[in-house]
Design an enzyme around this catalytic site. Structure first.
Site, PDB file in Angstrom:
ATOM      1  N   ASP A 113      32.283  97.311  96.509  1.00  0.00           N
ATOM      2  CA  ASP A 113      33.283  98.315  96.906  1.00  0.00           C
ATOM      3  C   ASP A 113      34.105  98.809  95.713  1.00  0.00           C
ATOM      4  O   ASP A 113      35.322  98.639  95.642  1.00  0.00           O
ATOM      5  CB  ASP A 113      34.205  97.715  97.967  1.00  0.00           C
ATOM      6  CG  ASP A 113      33.433  97.288  99.211  1.00  0.00           C
ATOM      7  OD1 ASP A 113      32.238  97.643  99.323  1.00  0.00           O
ATOM      8  OD2 ASP A 113      34.012  96.606 100.060  1.00  0.00           O
ATOM      9  N   ASP A 136      25.037  92.265 103.595  1.00  0.00           N
ATOM     10  CA  ASP A 136      26.412  92.422 103.103  1.00  0.00           C
ATOM     11  C   ASP A 136      27.228  91.168 103.441  1.00  0.00           C
ATOM     12  O   ASP A 136      26.783  90.314 104.215  1.00  0.00           O
ATOM     13  CB  ASP A 136      27.019  93.665 103.772  1.00  0.00           C
ATOM     14  CG  ASP A 136      28.365  94.034 103.174  1.00  0.00           C
ATOM     15  OD1 ASP A 136      28.650  93.632 102.038  1.00  0.00           O
ATOM     16  OD2 ASP A 136      29.133  94.734 103.872  1.00  0.00           O
ATOM     17  N   GLU A 171      28.952  86.477 100.514  1.00  0.00           N
ATOM     18  CA  GLU A 171      29.538  85.583  99.483  1.00  0.00           C
ATOM     19  C   GLU A 171      29.679  84.157  99.976  1.00  0.00           C
ATOM     20  O   GLU A 171      29.604  83.253  99.142  1.00  0.00           O
ATOM     21  CB  GLU A 171      30.889  86.143  99.026  1.00  0.00           C
ATOM     22  CG  GLU A 171      30.806  87.438  98.261  1.00  0.00           C
ATOM     23  CD  GLU A 171      30.425  88.633  99.134  1.00  0.00           C
ATOM     24  OE1 GLU A 171      30.651  88.566 100.366  1.00  0.00           O
ATOM     25  OE2 GLU A 171      29.881  89.609  98.608  1.00  0.00           O
TER      26      GLU A 171
HETATM   27  C1  GLC Z   1      31.733  95.961 102.957  1.00  0.00           C
HETATM   28  C2  GLC Z   1      30.602  96.559 102.122  1.00  0.00           C
HETATM   29  C3  GLC Z   1      30.537  98.049 102.346  1.00  0.00           C
HETATM   30  C4  GLC Z   1      30.379  98.336 103.833  1.00  0.00           C
HETATM   31  C5  GLC Z   1      31.499  97.685 104.638  1.00  0.00           C
HETATM   32  C6  GLC Z   1      31.275  97.819 106.144  1.00  0.00           C
HETATM   33  O1  GLC Z   1      32.959  96.402 102.494  1.00  0.00           O
HETATM   34  O2  GLC Z   1      30.748  96.253 100.771  1.00  0.00           O
HETATM   35  O3  GLC Z   1      29.480  98.607 101.631  1.00  0.00           O
HETATM   36  O4  GLC Z   1      30.401  99.707 104.052  1.00  0.00           O
HETATM   37  O5  GLC Z   1      31.580  96.306 104.322  1.00  0.00           O
HETATM   38  O6  GLC Z   1      30.099  97.214 106.519  1.00  0.00           O
END
Ligand code: GLC
Length: 794
Positions: free
Chosen positions: A496, A417, A420
């Site tokens: 998200d 995650d 980017e």
């Molecule tokens: C980001 C991710 C999400 C995750 C969050 C906490 O927003 O896109 O899926 O739950 O981080 O890690």
């Protein structure tokens, strides 16, 4: 600013201070290390002066630029405008091609270069016309322009031309008429339809028009703007203007594109099942309870995901020993229940003396730095972080080594995650400062060039670690960000997405667009990441996602519970049906996965996939094909109990009762909350797996949908590892009023089912012959024998 306030809930007041400080620091750094933009008026190529043939192509010298045309295959042309530094081929899998025969000749105006599939005319000022072998004009390009570091590339689109792709986009399937940025970005407070850019940008698109179709891929990771007006423009802020043009209908174009940039390997079979996630299941007890919840209700579950709270204060590659005292034990217990554990990993490494990951990365200079050598620091979940420079091969190797303890504990897959990379900047671009330095394989570069590659290369590091450290397992890597070629390393989820009806509606266009950008595996957070969906919205989202490659419920911190039983009995009953249907479909889905690994075709396809000249289908973004056999029409409006479905040409059977429809055309189909329109293409042999009552053994049911001709495939193997596979090939044809079924196979894996049944749809069978002998059945279903041919008489 909005982002700052939205973040308080998650990062607290101290975290908020950091976002403000970082935004200030970042703009100071960007001012201090600003690069003087090379000035100058826009430069065009000037007049064509000289053309020189070379194997498979030609080099054209213009007054002020050079053009290199190189056929890599008859239908794949690489175009490079220089002089400019060429990209590091991170996106490419295949870099060695043998040149196909081409002919170079003078034309009235300029020169012509012809392969067996394409005909390129080079105009005297650098304009290019590309035609297919039948002489149909596919694409018309204007001479490029260069201003300083920037390259502008324009093309005149055909009237009615539709464009698709560019990675993860949030609104329309057809991208024509709007502008899009290429700069991976975490929008912070979640994604809303129309947000652009978001996490995963890929400079690839498919053009479809009345004369034919083609695919364009710009191999340039710099920030860019694509404006799909008239003319269409691609404006790159740096790098070379190098692109690949592939001619052919969408399936053929995707096959070539994925030959160039790679295809996903077969996933472990469990990955195609259902995944349950939440930010966060924050203790081993909670994980056990959730898994138990599935099992006591008889709901299938393949994986459970651990979000950031499993870590020790969000330090990547650590585990909070209080809440997860024995990760290996937990994994083993879950494994016995058939559930895989997936853990999240973020790239930011907490800047913290005494934390081994930070210390070793720092000692070996593996983090990004500023031009003056100071480390880049930016806040993310754990506070101030350093950022591994994944463009450095040493960093990738070191990062990969950090996976060892998790893999030794038995973790089945990883979820990448914030790559980017995302940071918490109070305002401005929430990523690393543009002047941040990157190794770029040792040749040096900055974040302007490396930004869009960051996620791709983090995934490469993770994927290669999994391959290396667990050679007998297939990697499962899930990512939010990436770039061209990402499909070689990871699956994607769409980030998200807001938990609303419009969030649901955007899903189909997004998933289709990603598939046409070469990313076959993706799916949304079911119910949306944020908010609290009603039972109805959850059901409709679940029904859609049951037919998408990545099938996972996930939601933000603080959202109401989102397990299938959280919305009451009626919802649970419906969700159960769709969960079961997903598992029945696994042989079909797994066969599509095999196809993706051999052709690069997405599992989810636009309705025009096989009929790209049916213009009525070009804008359909509320329905899709799953493989070629199923047409899925999810319900995307609250309160709806029926919906309009556009059918491609051919015979279509409703899955639930075999009602037959003929396309092309539109039909209105019933869609009570329990059901969404699901149609099967006539001629399909659809393999479904049914569990035999009272046993764990699976039976294969081959559903034969009558039509003039057709067939199907079934790929099987151990579902894991790299052992042999087998491919069963089915053919179906009519002989008068009868239906003839033939069965061929290849490959060394033994046929995995003891029990096989035929069910015939679209005709009433009075006599069934299997392997030449008459068999009796129940209704239209008959016992089959592998691999016996069959005949069904009315
Ligand atoms: C980001 C991710 C999400 C995750 C969050 C906490 O927003 O896109 O899926 O739950 O981080 O890690």
């Amino acid at each position: 600013m909005l982002r700052v306030f939205a973040a308080i809930r998650f990062i607290g007041i101290r975290g908020l201070g950091r976002t403000v400080l970082y935004a200030l620091q970042k703009s100071r750094i960007e001012r201090r290390f600003r690069r003087a933009a090379p000035a100058g008026d826009p430069v065009s190529p000037g007049a064509l002066q000289e053309v020189e043939a070379q194997p498979g192509g030609a080099r054209c010298r213009f007054e002020r630029m050079e053009l290199d045309l190189q056929f890599l295959a008859p239908d794949l042309l690489r175009v490079t405008w220089g002089p400019a530094a060429l990209p590091i081929p991170y996106a490419l899998l295949k870099t060695e091609w043998s040149s196909p025969p081409v002919r170079l000749a003078r034309s009235e105006q300029g020169w012509e270069l012809t392969s067996d599939a394409l005909h390129v005319e080079v105009g005297p000022a650098g304009d290019l016309r590309v035609r297919d072998a039948a002489g149909r004009l596919l694409r018309e390009e204007l001479p490029p322009q260069r201003s300083g570091d920037e390259f502008v590339h324009r093309a005149r689109l055909r009237s009615g031309e539709h464009l698709y792709g560019l990675g993860n986009r949030t609104r329309f399937l057809n991208l024509r008429g709007r502008a899009y940025e290429m700069w991976n970005r975490d929008p912070g407070a979640g994604t809303h339809p129309g947000n652009d850019p978001i996490y995963l940008c890929i400079p690839v698109y498919l053009g479809v028009h009345a004369e034919g179709s083609y695919l364009m891929f710009y191999e340039n990771p710099h920030r860019a703007t694509f404006r799909f007006g008239d003319p269409a423009e691609a404006i790159f802020s740096g790098g070379a203007l190098r692109y690949y043009l592939i001619a052919g209908p969408p399936p053929r174009a995707l096959e070539r594109y994925s030959e160039l940039t790679g295809r996903p390997g077969l996933p472990p079979r469990w990955a195609l099942g259902y995944h349950q996630s939440r930010w966060s299941y924050a203790s081993d007890r909670e994980v056990r309870d959730v898994v138990e919840g599935f099992q006591t209700r008889g709901l299938p579950l393949s994986a459970i995901h651990l979000d950031i709270d499993y870590m020790d204060r969000f330090r990547v590659f650590t585990v909070d020993r209080r809440r997860f005292p024995g990760l290996a034990g937990l994994v083993r217990e879950l494994e016995e229940r058939g559930v895989a554990l997936v853990t999240i990993l973020d790239p930011g490494v907490k800047h913290d003396r005494g934390y081994a990951v930070y210390e070793s990365g720092d000692e070996e200079n593996l983090f990004c730095t500023l031009p003056d050598g100071r480390p880049v620091r930016a806040p993310v979940w754990p506070g101030w972080c350093a950022f591994p420079d994944f463009t450095n091969p040493r960093t990738r190797a070191w990062w990969g080594e950090q996976y060892r303890p998790l893999l030794e504990a038995g973790v089945a897959g990883v979820w990448h995650d914030m790559n980017e990379p995302a940071t918490f900047a109070g305002w401005g671009d929430p990523t690393l400062p543009q002047p941040a330095r990157h190794s770029m394989e040792g040749r040096g570069g900055d974040h302007r060039e490396a930004h869009n590659l960051y996620g791709l290369l983090m995934n490469r590091a993770g994927y290669e670690a999994l391959r290396r450290q667990r050679p007998q397992h297939r990697p499962f890597v899930l990512t939010r960000s990436g770039w061209a070629g990402i499909q070689r390393y990871a699956w994607n989820w769409t980030g998200d997405v807001e938990g609303s009806w419009r969030g649901l509606r955007q899903t189909v266009a997004t998933v289709l667009g990603l598939g046409l950008s070469g990313v076959p595996y993706t799916g949304p957070d079911i119910g949306g990441f944020s908010g609290s969906p009603s039972g109805e919205l959850y059901v409709r989202w679940f029904q859609l996602a049951a037919f998408l490659p990545f099938f996972r419920t996930h939601s933000a911190k603080g959202t109401p519970r989102r397990e299938p039983w959280s919305f009451g009995q009626r919802t649970l009953a419906i969700v159960r049906e769709f969960l079961n249907l997903r598992y029945r479909l696994l042989p079909y889905l797994y066969t599509l996965a095999w196809e993706a690994s051999t052709t690069g075709h997405p599992l989810v396809r636009p309705l025009y996939w096989l009929q790209d000249q049916d213009q009525e289908l070009w804008d359909v973004q509320d329905a899709f094909l799953l493989g070629n056999a199923l047409l899925v029409a999810p319900v995307l409006q609250p309160g709806a109990h029926s919906r309009d479905v556009r059918l491609p040409a051919g015979t279509w059977y409703e899955f639930h009762d075999d009602t037959m429809h003929r396309g092309p055309g539109r039909v209105v189909l019933e869609a009570p909350l329990e059901r969404i329109p699901l149609l099967v293409r006539g001629g399909t042999v659809l393999p479904l797996e049914e569990t035999l009552a009272g046993s764990r053994e699976k039976r294969l049911v081959l559903h034969l949908y009558a039509d003039e001709e057709g067939g199907g495939l079934l790929y099987s193997d151990a579902g894991e590892g790299y052992g042999p596979g087998r491919l069963d090939r089915f053919r179906l044809r009519r002989d008068g009023e009868s239906l003839i079924f033939t069965w061929g196979h290849e490959g060394g894996y033994p046929f995995p089912y003891r029990d096989v049944t035929f069910c015939v749809h679209g005709m009433v069978v009075r006599r069934a012959l299997v392997g030449g002998a008459e068999v009796s059945g129940e209704g239209n279903c008959f016992p089959a024998r592998h691999p016996a041919d069959a005949r069904f008489d009315p």
